[in-house]
Write a protein that holds these residues in place. Sequence first.
Motif, PDB file in Angstrom:
ATOM      1  N   ALA A 176       0.831  -1.418  -0.068  1.00 36.90           N
ATOM      2  CA  ALA A 176       0.120   0.010   0.132  1.00 36.90           C
ATOM      3  C   ALA A 176       0.836   1.273  -0.098  1.00 36.90           C
ATOM      4  O   ALA A 176       0.181   2.380  -0.542  1.00 36.90           O
ATOM      5  N   ALA A 177       2.012   1.093   0.585  1.00 41.49           N
ATOM      6  CA  ALA A 177       2.791   2.493   0.598  1.00 41.49           C
ATOM      7  C   ALA A 177       3.313   2.683  -0.821  1.00 41.49           C
ATOM      8  O   ALA A 177       3.752   3.877  -1.212  1.00 41.49           O
ATOM      9  N   VAL A 178       3.329   1.772  -1.784  1.00 38.04           N
ATOM     10  CA  VAL A 178       3.539   2.115  -3.249  1.00 38.04           C
ATOM     11  C   VAL A 178       2.417   2.296  -4.032  1.00 38.04           C
ATOM     12  O   VAL A 178       2.448   3.170  -4.733  1.00 38.04           O
ATOM     13  N   VAL A 179       1.675   1.444  -3.826  1.00 40.41           N
ATOM     14  CA  VAL A 179       0.125   1.475  -4.679  1.00 40.41           C
ATOM     15  C   VAL A 179      -0.719   2.813  -4.392  1.00 40.41           C
ATOM     16  O   VAL A 179      -1.058   3.389  -5.406  1.00 40.41           O
ATOM     17  N   VAL A 180      -0.854   3.226  -3.042  1.00 46.18           N
ATOM     18  CA  VAL A 180      -1.716   4.342  -3.020  1.00 46.18           C
ATOM     19  C   VAL A 180      -1.205   5.592  -3.406  1.00 46.18           C
ATOM     20  O   VAL A 180      -1.908   6.152  -4.212  1.00 46.18           O
ATOM     21  N   VAL A 240      -2.782   7.695  -6.479  1.00 50.28           N
ATOM     22  CA  VAL A 240      -3.384   9.260  -6.425  1.00 50.28           C
ATOM     23  C   VAL A 240      -2.553  10.063  -7.393  1.00 50.28           C
ATOM     24  O   VAL A 240      -3.059  10.901  -8.178  1.00 50.28           O
ATOM     25  N   ILE A 241      -1.218   9.813  -7.935  1.00 52.73           N
ATOM     26  CA  ILE A 241      -0.448  10.376  -8.686  1.00 52.73           C
ATOM     27  C   ILE A 241      -1.250  10.279 -10.218  1.00 52.73           C
ATOM     28  O   ILE A 241      -1.418  11.234 -11.081  1.00 52.73           O
ATOM     29  N   LEU A 242      -1.352   8.977 -10.482  1.00 55.37           N
ATOM     30  CA  LEU A 242      -2.050   8.791 -11.837  1.00 55.37           C
ATOM     31  C   LEU A 242      -3.406   9.163 -12.019  1.00 55.37           C
ATOM     32  O   LEU A 242      -3.962   9.697 -12.721  1.00 55.37           O
ATOM     33  N   ARG A 243      -4.272   9.322 -10.741  1.00 56.11           N
ATOM     34  CA  ARG A 243      -5.821  10.209 -10.794  1.00 56.11           C
ATOM     35  C   ARG A 243      -5.423  11.614 -10.980  1.00 56.11           C
ATOM     36  O   ARG A 243      -6.316  12.444 -11.642  1.00 56.11           O
ATOM     37  N   LEU A 244      -4.147  12.090 -10.504  1.00 52.57           N
ATOM     38  CA  LEU A 244      -4.124  13.482 -10.738  1.00 52.57           C
ATOM     39  C   LEU A 244      -3.892  14.149 -11.926  1.00 52.57           C
ATOM     40  O   LEU A 244      -4.260  14.800 -12.809  1.00 52.57           O
TER      41      LEU A 244
END
Length: 87
Positions: free
Chosen positions: A70-74, A78-82
């Motif tokens: 989760a430390a990598v995926v979340v 968020v960056i991809l969604r932005l």
Amino acid sequence: MSEFTRFLGDTPLRIFLKLLVVSFLVGIVMSYFGWSPYDVLYQIRDFVLQLWNMGFKAIDRFVGYFLLGAAVVVPAFVILRLFSYRR
């Protein structure tokens, strides 16, 4: 055949003799290995405790793997969604 005899599976005297013989044989085997009834109970208790502890270690490892992923995926999500939000 009475209910009691049907429950036991044989006559009470024959069941008593069978239990007497089996108890004697089990006593010989336990004596040979140096076991006492308390040793058997302690071994069962230790086995259950080891299973209990191993189960919680497995849960701990699972949570650790989950948090590590989760430390990598979340943040990546968020960056991809932005970046996709601007389109």
